[in-house]
Enzyme design. Structure first.
Site, PDB file in Angstrom:
ATOM      1  N   LYS A 136     -11.297 -26.779  56.593  1.00  0.00           N
ATOM      2  CA  LYS A 136     -12.384 -26.312  56.020  1.00  0.00           C
ATOM      3  C   LYS A 136     -13.391 -25.500  56.480  1.00  0.00           C
ATOM      4  CE  LYS A 136     -12.069 -30.899  53.381  1.00  0.00           C
ATOM      5  NZ  LYS A 136     -11.707 -30.361  52.128  1.00  0.00           N
ATOM      6  N   ARG A 165      -3.934 -36.423  47.353  1.00  0.00           N
ATOM      7  CA  ARG A 165      -2.832 -36.705  46.486  1.00  0.00           C
ATOM      8  C   ARG A 165      -1.764 -37.042  47.120  1.00  0.00           C
ATOM      9  NH1 ARG A 165      -3.770 -30.646  44.003  1.00  0.00           N
ATOM     10  NH2 ARG A 165      -5.863 -31.091  44.825  1.00  0.00           N
TER      11      ARG A 165
END
Ligand code: BES
Ligand code: MN
Ligand code: ZN
Length: 502
Positions: free
Chosen positions: A280, A356
């Site tokens: 990130k 996910r």
């Protein structure tokens, strides 16, 4: 905060501060507020006449009783328009009132049950709402600071009612309000704790301990159990971390599983999301916030607690896959292909689309319960915040009945969710050249929320399913009633309401 119901006359109660209410209709105060006004020689009526106290929803006015009452302070909170009064208005008024009481430095607070008298609401539900809102508004995140400054806090809340026949209903409401608020607080505490404390192991231990206290069945799968089950997609995320992954399974009404409807709740439990090799970098200075990437898992653990204590007549299963998304030499890499429990394979495009991945194997695991519904809750995408801001979570489902149940629970709880599309075309964007599906589009493109939901859908077979993306709701940036800044545990109140209404 201690809470109790006391049968007494409003003018006789002794506390640091007394909360009464007022409708926004320009009329003279009635009921308990009217009785108090009389004892105060018409001072509330005077404020109304001056226009200084109008009864607008959540407006608070502080008065002093100058010896006319055993309680030195009186706080009048607005209930808004009489015809608009509902449970949610009671929650808003209660939250605003307790915040003002705290600011005034009151330790012992007495309050009438807003809405239970002239308001005509169900007294038990009204009492529940007052307690729930007061406890959640008063929430303070755990801190480890050597700064000994004491934070102001209300220590005791007494609900006052003069009619004896009402007392048992109010006590029931207080009991339920406490269960719900304490469950939300359990999840908020886990959410707020940093990743070096709230590790997968610590969260699993907390769930185990809680389960033994409230009578839930609890099983925790270790890495070797997950390997045996073939959960290769979940385990791929865990590869880069020193923290062993955990898979928490909580169950309510295990013995009656065959006679009751089965609802499975699945929560994303990433105890810290560095992004992995897709680090990130853009959001480096706000990366600390990724300690809350396990809010879905905390929500599910908390909801199961409430389900047990409220004894909801359902077979409820909570699944919380827990792992860190960190980086080392063994970590997963973009381009890797993994096979999950369903037998389907998946290509990693971004190691930052890790939520996910762990949900894929949890959703595959869910099918063993032959559930009537599966709902997952996850801080899944930054894109949901672009779409909805911090006003609502995203709801994704192709099941009309389940959508209706969730929207009804949302309206009743006040936790907003908004339906987002799941068109088949979104699935085209995540077709892989090397596996059954890829974990995100390449390059990362539009409709990030809907493609993430389509990814999850690949792993949901044989049951009605809904997905809640709470990424923009989990950490409150601007305080609202009942939601102080910081950890919100958004979703617990919604899911508890859903189970109660089932
Ligand atoms: N945990 C994040 C989602 C998130 C982002 C939550 C910002 C709260 C605030 C999730 O794992 C993530 O990184 N999602 C990616 C997906 C992308 C790589 C397809 C995102 O939203 O950028
Ligand atoms: Mn991520
Ligand atoms: Zn994440």
């Amino acid at each position: 905060m201690k809470t109790e119901v006391r049968q007494a006359n409003i003018t006789e109660i002794s506390a640091d501060l007394l909360i009464v209410n007022l409708f926004n209709d320009g009329q003279q105060p009635g009921g308990a507020t009217g009785a108090l006004d009389k004892a105060l020689g018409g001072r509330i009526a005077e404020l109304i006449a001056l226009g200084d106290c109008r009864g607008k929803l959540g407006e608070t006015t502080l008065l002093y009783s100058h010896g006319a009452l055993p309680t030195p302070r009186v706080l009048v909170v607005g209930l808004g328009k009489r015809e608009a009064l509902d449970i949610h208005a009671v929650r808003t008024a209660s939250a605003k009132a307790i915040a003002s009481a705290r600011a005034a430095g009151a330790k012992t607070v007495a309050s009438i049950v807003h809405g239970a008298g002239e308001g005509g609401l169900d007294p038990a539900l009204a009492a529940e709402a007052v307690i729930e809102a007061s406890l959640l508004e008063s929430y303070q995140m755990p801190r480890q600071s050597s700064d000994a400054r004491e934070q102001k806090q209300v220590e005791e809340l007494i609900l006052v009612e003069s009619r004896a026949e009402q007392i048992p209903f109010l006590e029931q409401g207080v009991h339920r309000g406490h269960i719900i608020a304490d469950s939300v607080i359990l999840a908020r505490d886990l959410e707020a704790q940093p990743a070096n404390i709230a590790t997968p192991t610590m969260i699993a231990d907390t769930a185990r301990q809680m389960a033994s206290e409230v009578g839930l069945t609890c099983t925790v799968l270790a890495q070797s159990d997950m390997e045996a089950l073939g959960m290769g997609i979940l385990l791929a995320v865990a590869k880069g971390s020193d923290q062993p992954p955990q898979f928490v399974i909580l169950e309510h009404n295990t013995k009656r599983a065959n006679e009751l409807p089965t609802v499975v709740l699945v929560g994303k439990g990433i105890t810290f999301d560095t992004g992995g090799y897709n680090l990130k970098v853009i959001s480096a200075s706000t990366m600390w916030m990724m300690k809350d990437d396990m809010t879905g898992a905390a929500d599910v653990i908390a909801t199961l607690r409430a389900a047990a204590l409220l004894d909801v007549p359902l077979h409820v299963v909570g699944l919380a896959p827990l792992t860190e998304n960190a980086i080392d030499g063994g970590a997963q890499k973009p381009g890797d292909v993994y096979r999950g429990m369903s037998g389907k394979t998946m290509e990693v495009i971004s190691t930052d689309a890790e939520g996910r991945m762990i949900l894929a194997d949890a959703l595959a695991y869910a099918s063993r319960y032959q559930p009537d519904a599966v709902i997952d809750v996850a801080t899944l995408t930054g894109a949901i915040g672009i779409a909805l801001g911090s006003q609502a979570a995203g709801l994704f489902t192709e099941e009309d009945a389940l959508r209706d149940r969730l929207l009804a629970a949302s309206a009743a709880s006040g936790e907003r969710i908004w339906p987002m599309p799941m068109y088949d075309e979104y699935a085209d964007a995540i077709r892989s050249d090397f596996a059954d599906v890829k974990n995100t589009t390449s390059p990362v493109k539009n409709a990030g929320v809907s493609t993430s939901a389509k990814f999850l859908q690949h792993f949901t077979t044989g049951y009605p399913w809904a997905h809640l993306d709470i990424a923009s709701m989990a950490w409150t940036k601007k305080a609202r009633p009942m939601y102080p800044k910081g950890a919100s545990a958004f979703g617990v109140r919604l899911l508890v309401q859903l189970l109660r209404n089932w």
